[in-house]
Design an enzyme around this catalytic site. Structure first.
Site, PDB file in Angstrom:
ATOM      1  N   LEU A   1     -55.045  81.817-103.327  1.00 30.70           N
ATOM      2  CA  LEU A   1     -55.382  80.630-101.847  1.00 30.70           C
ATOM      3  C   LEU A   1     -54.554  78.994-102.433  1.00 30.70           C
ATOM      4  CD1 LEU A   1     -59.720  81.269-101.920  1.00 30.70           C
ATOM      5  CD2 LEU A   1     -57.294  81.979 -99.862  1.00 30.70           C
ATOM      6  N   GLY A   2     -54.258  79.522-103.338  1.00 27.31           N
ATOM      7  CA  GLY A   2     -53.572  77.663-103.351  1.00 27.31           C
ATOM      8  C   GLY A   2     -52.937  77.895-105.080  1.00 27.31           C
TER       9      GLY A   2
ATOM     10  N   ASP B   1     -66.627  63.005-106.157  1.00 26.14           N
ATOM     11  CA  ASP B   1     -65.296  63.760-105.126  1.00 26.14           C
ATOM     12  C   ASP B   1     -65.764  63.158-104.475  1.00 26.14           C
ATOM     13  OD1 ASP B   1     -62.697  63.276-104.629  1.00 26.14           O
ATOM     14  OD2 ASP B   1     -62.143  64.921-105.670  1.00 26.14           O
TER      15      ASP B   1
END
Length: 715
Positions: free
Chosen positions: A21-22, A137
């Site tokens: 996915l990454g 975040d």
């Protein structure tokens, strides 16, 4: 999703890896399936970082913090092993894009959706804070959009109040543009729950406008504005401004709690399954279908001989997963990877991501021309969505929108930003008046960045000298051609009167000259002046009747003065044809003239797509997506302009896309749009303006589209 690489393991902790996915500097995120068939996003940390005691401790804290949270709008950790040689963590695989991707692809969200988004994220943060944690975040990349609501992900830098960071001192932790002032000032003191509320306010402002409230630029510049300047909430819908202003207070004590934000928004937050605009459920469905086509997991050979090793955290939520694509985060929460489109999603080569090219929209979204700017933004966004849905496309498009407020100075600043953004290969606009266009053409010219305008009718530029300027409409001075044709072919006026409004300047002079040099039906034209300082059109109306005119043309550009002219003609008893040009056909003219506006005919450079059979699909999509009954002027023209640019990109091919080549390609192109055919004269390079002249007539208080100027009454 990308294929696994040769060095990727087939299994991690009992999960079969299906693809990548990454990846980032600190690790890789895989799409994985458990032996029970549930999908998960599985994050694996690289061995070199796992060898660092502080990093491993931080990763363990992320897993433990997230595993202890069970809220509906939080993504659960379903398994983890922080003690493995390469630590890993598996979370639910959420069906949908990130908020960042959704806004990039489909534009700002409607107020109803933003309220639902805010209420549910605030509910998630309420649970986070009740557990003694601060997320730290909260940003669009860490918010996933599912059919039933958003999900807050990534607790890589979350920690309990009072904890010290597992980083070097005086390091800013978070994402510039969304972190709070107390986060931005490293070492300024404790960061508590109010920091997350500030970040939530930034996220909601972005969701509602597509823009960050503290702007863009270098991280240092954004951080400085966050600490020292007020947020830009000018484009935020008024209903949201008071709450977001409170959330973005510099003083943490002045901000509402997450629970208070939830309570303020929950009353109008929408129902499950009906909180997203139409395009996003379709995107989620497409990605869900793609995941369903993935192969069933094969058993891990090792598990055939040995009992499975229990993970460090419970898998009790495993059967609640089963979902589709989304965005996951790598690097312990310090960086986000937004899932790009792949060839398997409808274009390109299977397993390879499609190239992505940006087109800019230089628009007035907050000044006097904001209605035209917003219409063009909507049309351009529909064009992007339509192009990206094509199965045979070789690349994806994105739209970058910047607002100049209709001011020449701001227009120059917007142009500088587009020129500096090397991902942008053409710009549509400016959408404002000629002053904004004149302020920026030279800057785009120096950068060889194509500038394509559909609503600015200035005659200040030529294609021979200003190579980058593509004016996909006639100059305003050419609009009188449509009037002459109508008066000759339809009204058959042999005696035409022109009311010369001396307040109009050059446009009025050109209309008078054209009607005098080329009188309709080869008859006669008389001219009757109204001084610029006078608001009395009565004498001119009386003179029109004395001249026994069969038709009148108002030679002016003011809706207000045009309405005075219309009322004066009605009071004088004039019954013939009455005409004017596009600048007059505004809501002000219709309102002020009232019944006197009925029957007036206008020469325009835009169409009503609802009257064009070929545009039926566009009209239906526009009405549904933006919740309007009528498509505003210049929306379909902007739609055509963006697809005209896309045709140029496609013609160049992946190897030849660059700005200078785009200038040459577009000038040599012909594109048959919904509103008009876009083509350029071979000798002069100018737009073939006869393709862009149309007529409207006021009927029942509003303009009714008659058609192309030389086709009206001939079909």
């Amino acid at each position: 999703m990308r294929p696994l690489k040769a060095g990727d393991p087939p299994f991690v902790g009992g999960y079969r890896l299906l693809g990548r996915l990454g990846s980032g500097g600190m690790g890789v995120v895989y799409l994985a399936r458990s032996t029970g068939g549930a999908l998960a996003a599985l994050k694996v940390i690289r061995a070199e970082y796992a060898a660092d005691h502080g990093f491993r401790a931080r990763f363990r804290r992320e897993a433990e913090a997230a595993e202890g949270l069970t809220g509906r709008w939080l993504v659960p950790v379903v398994a983890a092993d922080p003690g493995a040689g390469e630590p890993w963590l598996a979370t639910a695989f959420v069906p949908g894009p990130s908020l960042a991707e959704a806004v990039t692809l489909h534009g700002p969200l409607p107020v109803r959706t933003v309220r639902a988004l805010g209420a549910r994220l605030a509910e998630a943060l309420t649970e986070v804070h009740a557990a003694g944690l601060v997320h730290r975040d909260v940003k669009p990349g860490n918010v996933l959009l599912a059919l039933d609501g958003p999900r807050l992900i990534d607790f890589g830098i979350a920690r309990t109040g009072g904890d010290t960071a597992l980083t070097a001192s005086d390091v800013v932790i978070g994402s510039p543009g969304y972190l709070s002032p107390e986060q931005a000032r490293a070492g300024a003191g404790p960061v508590g729950p109010p920091s997350d509320v500030f970040s939530l306010g930034c996220v909601l402002a972005y969701a509602a406008t597509g823009r960050r409230p503290f702007g863009t630029g270098t991280p240092a510049a954004v951080v400085f504005r966050t600490v020292h300047e007020e947020p830009d909430l000018e484009a935020v819908p008024q209903a949201l401004v008071p709450l977001l202003t409170d959330c973005l207070a510099k003083d943490p004590a002045a901000r509402p709690t997450a629970r208070e934000v939830c309570e303020a928004l929950a009353g109008e937050s929408g129902q499950d399954g009906d909180w997203l605009p139409p395009a996003l459920p379709r995107l989620i469905a497409e990605r869900s279908a793609a995941v369903l086509a993935l192969p069933d997991p094969e058993p891990d050979p090792a598990t055939l001989l040995l009992p499975p090793e229990r993970p460090a955290l419970s898998r009790r939520r495993l059967l609640t997963l089963g979902s589709a694509a989304g965005v996951v985060v790598t690097g312990g929460g310090l960086a986000a990877w937004a899932a790009g489109r792949t060839g398997n999603s409808g274009g390109g080569t299977a397993g390879r991501p499609l190239p992505r090219y940006a087109v800019g929209l230089h628009a007035d979204l907050s000044g006097t021309g904001r209605a035209v700017g917003r219409a063009q933004e909507r049309g351009a966004r529909l064009a992007v969505a339509e192009f990206n849905s094509r199965a045979d496309r070789a690349f994806d498009l994105t739209l970058t929108v910047r607002d100049d407020g209709g001011q020449a100075k701001r227009a120059e600043a917007v142009a500088e930003k587009f020129v500096a953004d090397r991902t942008v290969y053409a710009v549509i606009g400016p959408t404002g008046d000629a002053s904004s266009t004149k302020a920026v053409v030279a800057r785009y010219e120096r950068a060889l960045l194509p500038l394509v305008t559909v609503s600015s009718g200035t005659d200040a530029f030529t294609a021979l000298l200003d190579r980058v300027f593509f004016q996909l409409r006639p100059e305003e001075g050419n609009l009188s051609t449509a009037l002459i044709y109508y008066l000759t072919d339809n009204a058959k006026s042999r005696r035409t009167a022109v009311i010369d409004d001396r307040a109009a300047g050059r446009l009025g002079w050109e209309i008078v000259k054209d009607l005098t040099d080329w009188p309709p039906s080869e008859g006669t034209t008389t001219s009757h002046e109204v001084p610029a300082a006078s608001a009395d059109f009565g004498p001119a109306a009386t003179a029109v009747l004395a001249a026994e005119a069969q038709a009148v043309v108002y030679a002016g550009d003011s809706p207000h003065r045009g309405a005075l002219c219309a009322r004066a003609l009605e009071q004088a008893g004039f019954k013939g044809t009455r005409m004017a040009t596009e600048p007059v056909l505004q809501s002000g003219f219709l309102t002020e003239a009232g019944a006197a506006a009925e029957g007036w005919v206008f020469g325009t450079s835009y169409v009503d797509p609802a009257r064009l059979p070929a545009a039926a699909r566009f009209v239906a999509s526009y009405r549904k997506r933006f919740g309007v009954r009528a498509v505003e002027p210049f929306a379909v023209e902007a739609y055509d302009a963006l697809l005209f640019v896309a045709q140029g990109l496609r013609a160049l091919g992946a190897a030849g896309v660059e700005r200078g080549a785009m200038v040459q390609r577009l000038r040599a192109s012909t594109y048959k749009g919904l509103a008009k055919t876009v083509r350029f004269d071979a000798a002069t390079g100018q737009f073939h303006w006869a393709d862009g002249l149309f007529l409207h007539r006021v009927e029942n208080g509003g303009p009714r589209f008659l058609g192309r100027y030389d086709k009206v009454g001939r079909t």
